[in-house]
Design an enzyme around this catalytic site. Structure first.
Site, PDB file in Angstrom:
ATOM      1  N   HIS A 154     -13.390 -27.635  14.086  1.00  0.00           N
ATOM      2  CA  HIS A 154     -11.905 -28.403  14.508  1.00  0.00           C
ATOM      3  C   HIS A 154     -10.633 -27.577  14.179  1.00  0.00           C
ATOM      4  CE1 HIS A 154     -10.619 -29.769  10.499  1.00  0.00           C
ATOM      5  NE2 HIS A 154     -11.961 -29.859  10.339  1.00  0.00           N
ATOM      6  N   ASP A 155      -9.873 -27.741  15.353  1.00  0.00           N
ATOM      7  CA  ASP A 155      -8.571 -27.046  15.001  1.00  0.00           C
ATOM      8  C   ASP A 155      -8.385 -25.571  15.139  1.00  0.00           C
ATOM      9  OD1 ASP A 155      -6.935 -29.622  14.999  1.00  0.00           O
ATOM     10  OD2 ASP A 155      -8.061 -29.857  13.276  1.00  0.00           O
ATOM     11  N   GLY A 183     -13.010 -25.180   9.927  1.00  0.00           N
ATOM     12  CA  GLY A 183     -11.948 -25.558  10.625  1.00  0.00           C
ATOM     13  C   GLY A 183     -10.630 -24.805  10.733  1.00  0.00           C
TER      14      GLY A 183
END
Length: 271
Positions: free
Chosen positions: A124-125, A142
């Site tokens: 994520h991100d 992430g």
């Protein structure tokens, strides 16, 4: 949904999904209601696109890839996020790319012409530039940021919040815990900086003169001593001595940039 899209009868395309001209969706794919798929994209079979996911034109996605699923971050469970993928990207078998989280800016973003080989994972991100290649079984934690034209060898693990500068290369079977400079070559468990990615840079069309400037700047920045305070002084010295050299300025900007992880540095010389 456009009339020119070709959708296999066994595929599920939820109401609200937006499909560009000439999209091909193969058997047993599942396309979520908030997905946008660019013109000419091809999903071979058994692909899942979910969440707020936007994929650019000419994508090629292979079986059992799952793109846009919620972040594997227990703090963000149930919170919305997005995934944005550029033009001409390839996702081979079993690739997983997670959506962003509100705490990380809300989206995972990937540039154009990237290749994610079998069973690689993007957490994520993450923010990934253009022309990036992740070989088989590469795992990104992430919030990893990767510059343009980076290649990462198979079965390498990249720690969360690491930055990897443009035109660098990470050897296979590495564990990268720290930020890797632009144009750098790193590898090992735990990874250290070997030098410059000369093979990759030549393949990208860097001239001998351009490489000579980078090599001299690298020698000034990373001689045998590796103390952080000494490196900070060298950064300012190199910035002054190589003013106007675009590649060196990119390297200096990276070293001056905000870091959340230590720098991937050369292994200290043994006495």
């Amino acid at each position: 949904m456009t009339a020119s899209a070709r959708i296999h009868p066994s595929a599920v395309v939820e109401a609200g999904a937006r499909l560009g001209e000439g999209v091909v969706i193969g058997p047993f794919c599942h396309i979520g209601a908030e997905v946008e798929l660019g013109a000419g994209a091809r999903l071979l079979s058994h692909v899942v696109l979910t969440g707020r996911t936007r994929i650019g034109p000419e994508a090629e996605i292979h079986p059992f890839a799952v793109l846009g699923a919620a972040a594997q971050d227990l703090k963000s469970r149930g919170l919305p996020g997005a995934l944005v993928i550029g033009r001409g990207c390839l996702a081979r078998e079993g690739v997983t790319i997670n959506a962003g989280t509100p705490a990380g800016g809300g989206e995972t973003r990937i540039g154009d012409d990237c290749a994610f080989l079998a069973y690689s994972h993007v957490g994520h991100d993450c923010a990934i530039g253009d022309g990036v290649v992740l070989s088989n079984n590469v795992l990104l934690g992430g919030h990893v940021h990767i510059g343009d034209h980076v290649a990462i060898g198979g079965a390498t693990v990249v720690h969360q919040r690491v930055r990897i500068g443009a035109h660098s290369f990470v050897a296979g079977l590495s564990g990268l815990e720290g930020d890797l400079i632009p144009f750098g070559l790193a590898g090992g468990n735990r990874a250290h900086l070997f030098g410059l990615n000369l093979v990759g840079l030549r393949r990208r069309g860097f001239s001998d003169a351009r490489l000579a400037v980078l090599r001299e700047a690298f020698r000034c920045l990373f001689p045998q001593e590796t103390g952080a305070d000494v490196l900070a002084a060298r950064v300012e010295s190199v910035a002054a001595d190589f003013a106007g050299a675009e590649d060196v300025e990119a390297l200096i900007a990276f070293l001056r940039g905000e870091r959340e992880r230590p720098l991937c540095a050369p292994r200290p010389a043994r006495g």
